[in-house]
Design an enzyme around this catalytic site. Structure first.
Site, mmCIF file in Angstrom:
data_model
loop_
_atom_site.group_PDB
_atom_site.id
_atom_site.type_symbol
_atom_site.label_atom_id
_atom_site.label_comp_id
_atom_site.label_asym_id
_atom_site.label_seq_id
_atom_site.Cartn_x
_atom_site.Cartn_y
_atom_site.Cartn_z
ATOM 1 N N MET A 1 13.639 23.938 2.005
ATOM 2 C CA MET A 1 12.686 23.240 1.044
ATOM 3 C C MET A 1 13.712 22.516 0.078
ATOM 4 O O MET A 1 13.300 21.237 -0.308
ATOM 5 C CB MET A 1 11.964 24.323 0.363
ATOM 6 N N LYS B 1 0.688 -1.259 0.044
ATOM 7 C CA LYS B 1 -0.088 -0.056 0.015
ATOM 8 C C LYS B 1 0.963 1.357 -0.016
ATOM 9 O O LYS B 1 2.219 1.313 0.136
ATOM 10 C CB LYS B 1 -0.910 0.051 1.226
ATOM 11 N N ARG C 1 -11.116 -5.534 14.745
ATOM 12 C CA ARG C 1 -10.515 -4.453 15.484
ATOM 13 C C ARG C 1 -10.879 -3.255 15.014
ATOM 14 O O ARG C 1 -11.450 -2.394 15.792
ATOM 15 C CB ARG C 1 -9.249 -4.399 15.111
ATOM 16 N N TYR D 1 18.208 28.655 7.923
ATOM 17 C CA TYR D 1 17.209 29.570 8.431
ATOM 18 C C TYR D 1 16.952 29.575 10.160
ATOM 19 O O TYR D 1 17.158 28.437 10.725
ATOM 20 C CB TYR D 1 15.756 29.158 8.064
#
Length: 357
Positions: free
Chosen positions: A301, A33, A124, A253
């Site tokens: 970034m 998945k 569950r 930063y």
């Protein structure tokens, strides 16, 4: 081309699957998945196509991608179906399906199907243990179900000193008392860490290895069996700039790092937009040309900085590994306040290169 990339070792993925089978003594659905936890579901499934007993995904969209790519092995939908209209596609594409709620049982009872389903009944998520046996009877009585596999999913099996896993197993055993059916109990941490709870390993049982297939341990401490896992993903890039800084100079930063001595800094093409955790602190390990190194300053970034002061041979173009065989993804995750699952699933923008198997 920007040098940031993720290398995926499919042979290691294949070997980790074999370890799961060896340790668990049963059939195993390889959990692919979330695009195989960021490793590429199509490539990972293809690597196991001739050996895996089946695959598991979260939702039907993921299953249909595998079918379109030619994967013919059983595929289990771990979240089941979200709408009754999906049942026709489940039948058409010969998918197995988890049922965890009464509304899903009702939808199956009402459905007009041209072939019976293979259902995995889960207690569950939404089906209370007291409803478990009635749910099993209703599914078989519906005439729409050929087989029911009984399953649970351990919520705290990664905590090896906690008694909750044994308690949950006892609840499950009571809920299924008297039912003759295949069972699926063991996810990665239950498979690796709790063999004492499963002394009678039946070949008819089903394992559901997930994180272990990708070479990351589910445990915070060392574990003999988990330590045999091989990392599948290597996240790496290169140094694109080198700066010489005096003592007392801030880096990055927010000036989160200030040099305490003359410091040689390497700027690397890797940032949180690639999936590297922004909250990784200064001191987080990296490997620079195969030598231990460390992150300094705040991750931005597109770039981050590493300390080259004690690595005089490193410089422009040097290879930096962020996790893989030289740096543990689990250690990076712990320092960043997260888990290896999230780091690998959050990989983006970085091109993946698959090899092996």
């Amino acid at each position: 081309m920007r040098p940031a990339r993720a290398l995926i070792d499919l042979q290691a993925f294949h070997d980790n699957y074999r370890l799961a089978r060896e340790a668990g003594g049963a059939r195993a659905l390889a959990v692919v998945k979330a695009d195989a936890y960021g490793h590429g579901a199509l490539q990972c499934a293809a690597a196991l196509a001739e050996e895996a007993d089946g695959f598991a995904v979260a939702m039907i969209e993921e299953a249909l991608e595998l079918r379109a790519a030619g994967i013919r092995a059983p595929i289990l939908l771990l979240e089941g179906f979200f709408d009754a209209d999906e049942l026709a596609l489940i039948v058409e594409h010969d998918l197995w399906c988890v049922v965890h709620s009464t509304w899903q049982i009702e939808a199956i009872e009402r459905a007009a199907l041209n072939r019976p389903l293979c259902i995995w009944l889960m207690h569950r998520v939404g089906l209370h243990p007291a409803e478990f046996q009635q749910g099993h009877r209703r599914l078989l009585a519906s005439g729409k179900v050929a087989k029911v596999v009984l399953m649970t999913h351990f919520a705290r099996a990664d905590e090896l000193d906690h008694g909750r896993t044994a308690e949950q197993l006892a609840v499950f055993e009571a809920a299924r008392e008297g039912l003759a059916a295949e069972v699926s109990l063991r996810n990665s941490p239950a498979l690796l860490g709790w063999p004492q709870l499963f002394p009678q390993q039946r070949p008819s049982d089903w394992l559901r290895p997930g994180i272990m297939l990708y070479g990351a341990t589910p445990f915070e401490q060392a574990h003999a069996l988990a330590d045999r896992l091989q990392p599948v993903m290597t996240l790496e890039s290169k140094i694109i700039c080198v700066r010489e800084l005096p003592a007392g100079e801030p880096v990055g930063y927010g000036a989160r790092f200030v040099s305490e001595r003359p410091t040689r800094v390497g700027v690397v093409a890797m940032g949180y937009a690639d999936g590297y955790p922004r909250h990784a602190p200064s001191g987080t390990p990296v490997s620079i040309d195969g030598q231990p190194g460390r992150l300094i300053g705040r991750v931005s970034m597109d770039m981050l900085t590493v300390d080259l002061t004690d690595l005089p041979q490193a410089g422009l173009g040097s290879r930096v590994e962020f996790w893989g065989r030289e740096v543990s993804v689990s250690q990076v995750a712990a320092l960043a306040g997260t888990i290896p699952y999230q780091l690998m699933c959050n990989l983006k923008r970085v091109p993946r290169s698959h090899s092996g198997a």
